[in-house]
Scaffold this motif. Sequence first.
Motif, PDB file in Angstrom:
ATOM      1  N   GLY A   1      52.515  -4.230 -25.596  1.00 27.33           N
ATOM      2  CA  GLY A   1      53.564  -3.419 -24.987  1.00 27.33           C
ATOM      3  C   GLY A   1      54.888  -3.585 -25.692  1.00 27.33           C
ATOM      4  O   GLY A   1      55.619  -2.607 -25.917  1.00 27.33           O
TER       5      GLY A   1
ATOM      6  N   ALA B   1      48.730  -7.279 -11.240  1.00 23.51           N
ATOM      7  CA  ALA B   1      49.295  -5.931 -11.339  1.00 23.51           C
ATOM      8  C   ALA B   1      49.395  -5.355  -9.933  1.00 23.51           C
ATOM      9  O   ALA B   1      48.471  -5.517  -9.131  1.00 23.51           O
TER      10      ALA B   1
ATOM     11  N   SER C   1      57.271  -5.847 -17.639  1.00 19.47           N
ATOM     12  CA  SER C   1      57.351  -4.390 -17.489  1.00 19.47           C
ATOM     13  C   SER C   1      56.967  -3.657 -18.766  1.00 19.47           C
ATOM     14  O   SER C   1      56.609  -2.473 -18.726  1.00 19.47           O
TER      15      SER C   1
ATOM     16  N   ILE D   1      54.378  -3.835 -20.342  1.00 23.54           N
ATOM     17  CA  ILE D   1      52.974  -3.418 -20.270  1.00 23.54           C
ATOM     18  C   ILE D   1      52.861  -2.031 -19.653  1.00 23.54           C
ATOM     19  O   ILE D   1      52.072  -1.185 -20.113  1.00 23.54           O
ATOM     20  N   ILE D   2      53.649  -1.766 -18.618  1.00 27.40           N
ATOM     21  CA  ILE D   2      53.613  -0.449 -17.982  1.00 27.40           C
ATOM     22  C   ILE D   2      54.390   0.567 -18.806  1.00 27.40           C
ATOM     23  O   ILE D   2      54.040   1.752 -18.856  1.00 27.40           O
ATOM     24  N   ASP D   3      55.455   0.121 -19.489  1.00 22.19           N
ATOM     25  CA  ASP D   3      56.282   1.039 -20.276  1.00 22.19           C
ATOM     26  C   ASP D   3      55.532   1.605 -21.472  1.00 22.19           C
ATOM     27  O   ASP D   3      55.850   2.696 -21.945  1.00 22.19           O
TER      28      ASP D   3
ATOM     29  N   SER E   1      52.271   3.213 -23.116  1.00 18.04           N
ATOM     30  CA  SER E   1      51.040   3.916 -22.736  1.00 18.04           C
ATOM     31  C   SER E   1      49.810   3.216 -23.312  1.00 18.04           C
ATOM     32  O   SER E   1      48.744   3.199 -22.689  1.00 18.04           O
TER      33      SER E   1
ATOM     34  N   GLN F   1      49.325  -0.068 -21.250  1.00 14.68           N
ATOM     35  CA  GLN F   1      48.877   0.311 -19.903  1.00 14.68           C
ATOM     36  C   GLN F   1      47.440   0.805 -19.939  1.00 14.68           C
ATOM     37  O   GLN F   1      46.645   0.515 -19.030  1.00 14.68           O
TER      38      GLN F   1
ATOM     39  N   LEU G   1      45.241  -2.175 -20.165  1.00 17.82           N
ATOM     40  CA  LEU G   1      45.248  -2.842 -18.863  1.00 17.82           C
ATOM     41  C   LEU G   1      44.318  -2.123 -17.891  1.00 17.82           C
ATOM     42  O   LEU G   1      43.516  -2.760 -17.194  1.00 17.82           O
ATOM     43  N   ARG G   2      44.413  -0.807 -17.853  1.00 19.62           N
ATOM     44  CA  ARG G   2      43.566  -0.026 -16.945  1.00 19.62           C
ATOM     45  C   ARG G   2      42.092  -0.251 -17.259  1.00 19.62           C
ATOM     46  O   ARG G   2      41.271  -0.423 -16.354  1.00 19.62           O
TER      47      ARG G   2
ATOM     48  N   PRO H   1      49.041   1.900 -11.849  1.00 19.82           N
ATOM     49  CA  PRO H   1      49.708   0.597 -11.969  1.00 19.82           C
ATOM     50  C   PRO H   1      51.225   0.776 -12.018  1.00 19.82           C
ATOM     51  O   PRO H   1      51.732   1.656 -12.722  1.00 19.82           O
TER      52      PRO H   1
ATOM     53  N   VAL I   1      53.673  -5.354 -13.366  1.00 19.66           N
ATOM     54  CA  VAL I   1      52.838  -6.471 -13.793  1.00 19.66           C
ATOM     55  C   VAL I   1      53.729  -7.701 -13.910  1.00 19.66           C
ATOM     56  O   VAL I   1      54.850  -7.622 -14.432  1.00 19.66           O
TER      57      VAL I   1
END
Length: 413
Positions: A218, A313, A369, A371-373, A375, A378, A381-382, A393, A396
């Motif tokens: 990320g 998460a 954050s 990780i979510i920021d 794509s 994320q 992670l998914r 999500p 995290v």
Amino acid sequence: MTSIHTLNRIIADAASAPSAHNTQPWSPRMIGDGAAVELRVARKRTLPASDPTGRDTLLGLGAWLEAFSVSAAAHRVDFDIELLPALADPEAIVHARSDDPVLRIQLRQGRESTGDGTGDGTGDGTEGGTPNVRTTDADGHDGSTDAPGSRLAPAGAASPASSGGPDSDRHLLASRKTVRSGLDPAKGLVLELANALPAWLRVVPVDADDLRHFSALGTADTVREPGVARELAHWLRLHPSHPRYDVDGLNDRVLGVPAVASRFASAFTRNRRLREAAVRVVTPVGELWRRALLEVPVSAAGEDAPAAATAFALVADTKLLDIGSGAEVTRVLNSPLGLPPERVLEAGQALMRLWLLATARGAAFAPASEIIDSSLAQGELRYRLGLARRDVPLFVTRVGVPRDPNPPRAPRR
């Protein structure tokens, strides 16, 4: 009517809420001699490059609202909430170009505590009444429901973070900890946090090794974007000589940057020409780092031991939400947020409650954050967690007991 002094104390307590990069994106304003508080998004306090969906801003505003609710309960101040159209306006949430309020807190007339929030001697020490929540759309139509079961569940709708009641919860606001490293496991805490959420939100344990990989990916994926790199540099305060060192942003003490490194790097965060030179170096390095990390295989979802988890998460399950049907569901799921904005606001409230619960157990969060920021991060992670199409999500973090019992606190304006 609630006194201006009490309302100022509640607003000051609410400012202890967490936010991405410590941007503190809230701007509360008293209306009518303290009869109401309108909440706006503060100008130049959002992250349009790294948070183009407005998720981090909405989570921060939700955390602010929950902190307001905790302090209001301790002061025995009751209130109602009206969600306003600007909450769904990217110009307000992402770019902070609108001066329209995103929500209004209408204070109810009634008793309030005096002094430090310990009560006036006439009450029973219980929380204030459950707020009524009303939403108003852009055409001026409104509807209201009572929490719990409303579209937003502030203040009295959730279990308190501690067993000591509202006053104890208020003191947790000042004790809440965020760290960057140095966490020891808090066995069973992730499971305890999982039981403190509404049905549509859940805590999914994340393996420590997976978290390190996703965090690195990320970071590499986001800093390779010049706009994100500039944005990060703008919010770094790496030396006490920075004019906003004690106001906002991420300083060297909070980040744990060694003194020699912080003195060297601080020049790149304050001088525009040096910052641009650093961006030109960082972005291609980020691209190379990203490519290398993409070569690391990621296993499909497996069975981990939740009791031993040191990270999690926060995931929203849209199947358990009433977001319409047919094309309306598709529109929401395909939107940048993947959720209605009021639900992300509510998730921010729930996140703040988890943080306070962890604080009551002597634990701290170390958010990731990035990780979510990203794509890419994320997506991995998914895949690793086995999340479905309608799982979203939102946050995290690592969680555990800080080795430093008094870690540096992020400054507040």
